[in-house]
Design a protein around this motif. Structure first.
Motif, PDB file in Angstrom:
ATOM      1  N   SER A 276     -44.852 -94.668 -46.551  1.00 56.24           N
ATOM      2  CA  SER A 276     -45.535 -95.943 -46.319  1.00 56.24           C
ATOM      3  C   SER A 276     -46.966 -95.863 -46.853  1.00 56.24           C
ATOM      4  O   SER A 276     -47.509 -94.770 -47.040  1.00 56.24           O
ATOM      5  N   PRO A 277     -47.598 -97.023 -47.080  1.00 53.81           N
ATOM      6  CA  PRO A 277     -48.995 -97.015 -47.525  1.00 53.81           C
ATOM      7  C   PRO A 277     -49.901 -96.236 -46.563  1.00 53.81           C
ATOM      8  O   PRO A 277     -50.807 -95.525 -47.001  1.00 53.81           O
ATOM      9  N   GLU A 278     -49.641 -96.352 -45.268  1.00 56.83           N
ATOM     10  CA  GLU A 278     -50.464 -95.638 -44.284  1.00 56.83           C
ATOM     11  C   GLU A 278     -50.298 -94.126 -44.437  1.00 56.83           C
ATOM     12  O   GLU A 278     -51.280 -93.384 -44.384  1.00 56.83           O
ATOM     13  N   GLU A 279     -49.045 -93.688 -44.614  1.00 52.75           N
ATOM     14  CA  GLU A 279     -48.789 -92.255 -44.776  1.00 52.75           C
ATOM     15  C   GLU A 279     -49.466 -91.733 -46.034  1.00 52.75           C
ATOM     16  O   GLU A 279     -50.081 -90.667 -46.008  1.00 52.75           O
ATOM     17  N   ARG A 280     -49.362 -92.488 -47.120  1.00 50.09           N
ATOM     18  CA  ARG A 280     -50.001 -92.062 -48.377  1.00 50.09           C
ATOM     19  C   ARG A 280     -51.519 -92.008 -48.218  1.00 50.09           C
ATOM     20  O   ARG A 280     -52.170 -91.066 -48.678  1.00 50.09           O
ATOM     21  N   PHE A 281     -52.075 -93.012 -47.572  1.00 52.33           N
ATOM     22  CA  PHE A 281     -53.522 -93.052 -47.367  1.00 52.33           C
ATOM     23  C   PHE A 281     -53.996 -91.819 -46.599  1.00 52.33           C
ATOM     24  O   PHE A 281     -54.938 -91.138 -47.015  1.00 52.33           O
ATOM     25  N   TRP A 282     -53.378 -91.536 -45.475  1.00 49.72           N
ATOM     26  CA  TRP A 282     -53.841 -90.428 -44.632  1.00 49.72           C
ATOM     27  C   TRP A 282     -53.560 -89.074 -45.267  1.00 49.72           C
ATOM     28  O   TRP A 282     -54.353 -88.141 -45.120  1.00 49.72           O
ATOM     29  N   GLU A 283     -52.481 -88.976 -46.013  1.00 43.65           N
ATOM     30  CA  GLU A 283     -52.203 -87.729 -46.728  1.00 43.65           C
ATOM     31  C   GLU A 283     -53.236 -87.516 -47.834  1.00 43.65           C
ATOM     32  O   GLU A 283     -53.715 -86.401 -48.047  1.00 43.65           O
ATOM     33  N   LEU A 284     -53.595 -88.587 -48.516  1.00 40.89           N
ATOM     34  CA  LEU A 284     -54.632 -88.503 -49.549  1.00 40.89           C
ATOM     35  C   LEU A 284     -55.964 -88.079 -48.937  1.00 40.89           C
ATOM     36  O   LEU A 284     -56.644 -87.189 -49.456  1.00 40.89           O
ATOM     37  N   GLU A 285     -56.322 -88.703 -47.842  1.00 45.02           N
ATOM     38  CA  GLU A 285     -57.588 -88.371 -47.180  1.00 45.02           C
ATOM     39  C   GLU A 285     -57.603 -86.901 -46.761  1.00 45.02           C
ATOM     40  O   GLU A 285     -58.597 -86.196 -46.971  1.00 45.02           O
ATOM     41  N   LYS A 286     -56.519 -86.421 -46.211  1.00 42.47           N
ATOM     42  CA  LYS A 286     -56.411 -85.014 -45.794  1.00 42.47           C
ATOM     43  C   LYS A 286     -56.517 -84.083 -47.003  1.00 42.47           C
ATOM     44  O   LYS A 286     -57.223 -83.069 -46.956  1.00 42.47           O
ATOM     45  N   SER A 287     -55.854 -84.443 -48.088  1.00 44.63           N
ATOM     46  CA  SER A 287     -55.895 -83.623 -49.303  1.00 44.63           C
ATOM     47  C   SER A 287     -57.301 -83.556 -49.879  1.00 44.63           C
ATOM     48  O   SER A 287     -57.781 -82.487 -50.258  1.00 44.63           O
ATOM     49  N   ILE A 288     -57.965 -84.687 -49.949  1.00 49.39           N
ATOM     50  CA  ILE A 288     -59.321 -84.708 -50.503  1.00 49.39           C
ATOM     51  C   ILE A 288     -60.269 -83.887 -49.633  1.00 49.39           C
ATOM     52  O   ILE A 288     -61.082 -83.115 -50.142  1.00 49.39           O
ATOM     53  N   ARG A 289     -60.150 -84.037 -48.330  1.00 50.90           N
ATOM     54  CA  ARG A 289     -61.008 -83.267 -47.416  1.00 50.90           C
ATOM     55  C   ARG A 289     -60.806 -81.757 -47.626  1.00 50.90           C
ATOM     56  O   ARG A 289     -61.764 -80.997 -47.717  1.00 50.90           O
ATOM     57  N   ARG A 290     -59.540 -81.341 -47.752  1.00 46.96           N
ATOM     58  CA  ARG A 290     -59.225 -79.927 -47.983  1.00 46.96           C
ATOM     59  C   ARG A 290     -59.731 -79.474 -49.362  1.00 46.96           C
ATOM     60  O   ARG A 290     -60.352 -78.430 -49.497  1.00 46.96           O
ATOM     61  N   ASP A 291     -59.477 -80.282 -50.368  1.00 47.85           N
ATOM     62  CA  ASP A 291     -59.810 -79.902 -51.738  1.00 47.85           C
ATOM     63  C   ASP A 291     -61.307 -79.822 -51.992  1.00 47.85           C
ATOM     64  O   ASP A 291     -61.748 -79.075 -52.873  1.00 47.85           O
ATOM     65  N   LYS A 292     -62.095 -80.580 -51.247  1.00 42.96           N
ATOM     66  CA  LYS A 292     -63.554 -80.526 -51.417  1.00 42.96           C
ATOM     67  C   LYS A 292     -64.104 -79.134 -51.116  1.00 42.96           C
ATOM     68  O   LYS A 292     -65.165 -78.777 -51.606  1.00 42.96           O
ATOM     69  N   GLU A 293     -63.383 -78.355 -50.329  1.00 46.75           N
ATOM     70  CA  GLU A 293     -63.826 -77.008 -49.961  1.00 46.75           C
ATOM     71  C   GLU A 293     -63.452 -75.962 -51.014  1.00 46.75           C
ATOM     72  O   GLU A 293     -63.918 -74.831 -50.961  1.00 46.75           O
ATOM     73  N   SER A 294     -62.609 -76.326 -51.954  1.00 51.04           N
ATOM     74  CA  SER A 294     -62.148 -75.407 -52.989  1.00 51.04           C
ATOM     75  C   SER A 294     -63.303 -74.995 -53.900  1.00 51.04           C
ATOM     76  O   SER A 294     -64.174 -75.800 -54.221  1.00 51.04           O
ATOM     77  N   SER A 295     -63.273 -73.745 -54.336  1.00 51.01           N
ATOM     78  CA  SER A 295     -64.309 -73.286 -55.268  1.00 51.01           C
ATOM     79  C   SER A 295     -64.191 -73.999 -56.611  1.00 51.01           C
ATOM     80  O   SER A 295     -65.159 -74.078 -57.360  1.00 51.01           O
ATOM     81  N   GLY A 296     -63.024 -74.544 -56.899  1.00 47.97           N
ATOM     82  CA  GLY A 296     -62.858 -75.314 -58.126  1.00 47.97           C
ATOM     83  C   GLY A 296     -63.587 -76.637 -58.083  1.00 47.97           C
ATOM     84  O   GLY A 296     -63.817 -77.261 -59.105  1.00 47.97           O
ATOM     85  N   VAL A 297     -63.956 -77.079 -56.885  1.00 49.82           N
ATOM     86  CA  VAL A 297     -64.696 -78.320 -56.709  1.00 49.82           C
ATOM     87  C   VAL A 297     -66.141 -78.022 -56.341  1.00 49.82           C
ATOM     88  O   VAL A 297     -67.068 -78.613 -56.889  1.00 49.82           O
ATOM     89  N   ASP A 298     -66.326 -77.104 -55.419  1.00 47.24           N
ATOM     90  CA  ASP A 298     -67.652 -76.832 -54.872  1.00 47.24           C
ATOM     91  C   ASP A 298     -68.003 -75.357 -55.050  1.00 47.24           C
ATOM     92  O   ASP A 298     -67.768 -74.556 -54.151  1.00 47.24           O
ATOM     93  N   ALA A 299     -68.529 -75.017 -56.206  1.00 47.94           N
ATOM     94  CA  ALA A 299     -68.919 -73.635 -56.483  1.00 47.94           C
ATOM     95  C   ALA A 299     -70.412 -73.593 -56.776  1.00 47.94           C
ATOM     96  O   ALA A 299     -70.966 -74.511 -57.375  1.00 47.94           O
ATOM     97  N   THR A 300     -71.033 -72.528 -56.343  1.00 49.45           N
ATOM     98  CA  THR A 300     -72.467 -72.357 -56.565  1.00 49.45           C
ATOM     99  C   THR A 300     -72.699 -71.689 -57.914  1.00 49.45           C
ATOM    100  O   THR A 300     -72.071 -70.681 -58.223  1.00 49.45           O
ATOM    101  N   LEU A 301     -73.579 -72.258 -58.683  1.00 51.70           N
ATOM    102  CA  LEU A 301     -73.920 -71.705 -59.991  1.00 51.70           C
ATOM    103  C   LEU A 301     -75.212 -70.902 -59.855  1.00 51.70           C
ATOM    104  O   LEU A 301     -76.304 -71.410 -60.068  1.00 51.70           O
TER     105      LEU A 301
END
Length: 113
Positions: A42-67
């Motif tokens: 459902s649209p709700e399931e996709r929305f919340w799964e997307l939000e969860k994925s983005i929140r998790r992925d923001k912590e990845s070194s591929g997204v947030d790495a210190t130079l």
């Protein structure tokens, strides 16, 4: 690993990190697109799964790495461990650095999480 970072390794890392991050974020983006196009959910399931994925992925070194020089080695370890890059991405870096990263990666993968 010796805390002394070779200038040649630093220059390659500094040049490649944005490229690696862009490629990783592109891969994440494709996953988000597939998630949003999943008509079995459902649209709700996709929305919340997307939000969860983005929140998790923001912590990845591929997204947030210190130079910075001081964080280069641990950042490379994280990038390798998370699958953002592979050992082939280290071509041109010093043999000492690559060997040390291989050893660290082997230890990290044996350690319980």
């Amino acid at each position: 690993m010796d805390t002394q970072v070779k200038e040649s390794d630093w220059k390659l890392f500094r040049a490649r990190l944005p490229i690696w991050q862009r490629a990783w974020m592109s891969k994440l983006e494709q996953g988000y697109i597939e998630l949003l196009q999943n008509e079995e959910k459902s649209p709700e399931e996709r929305f919340w799964e997307l939000e969860k994925s983005i929140r998790r992925d923001k912590e990845s070194s591929g997204v947030d790495a210190t130079l910075s020089r001081s964080s280069m080695y641990p950042t490379l370890c994280q990038l390798l461990d998370e699958g953002v890059i592979g050992l082939g991405n280290l071509d041109g870096m010093s043999e000492e650095l690559v060997d040390s990263l291989k050893s660290s990666l082997a230890i990290m993968r044996r350690a319980p999480r």
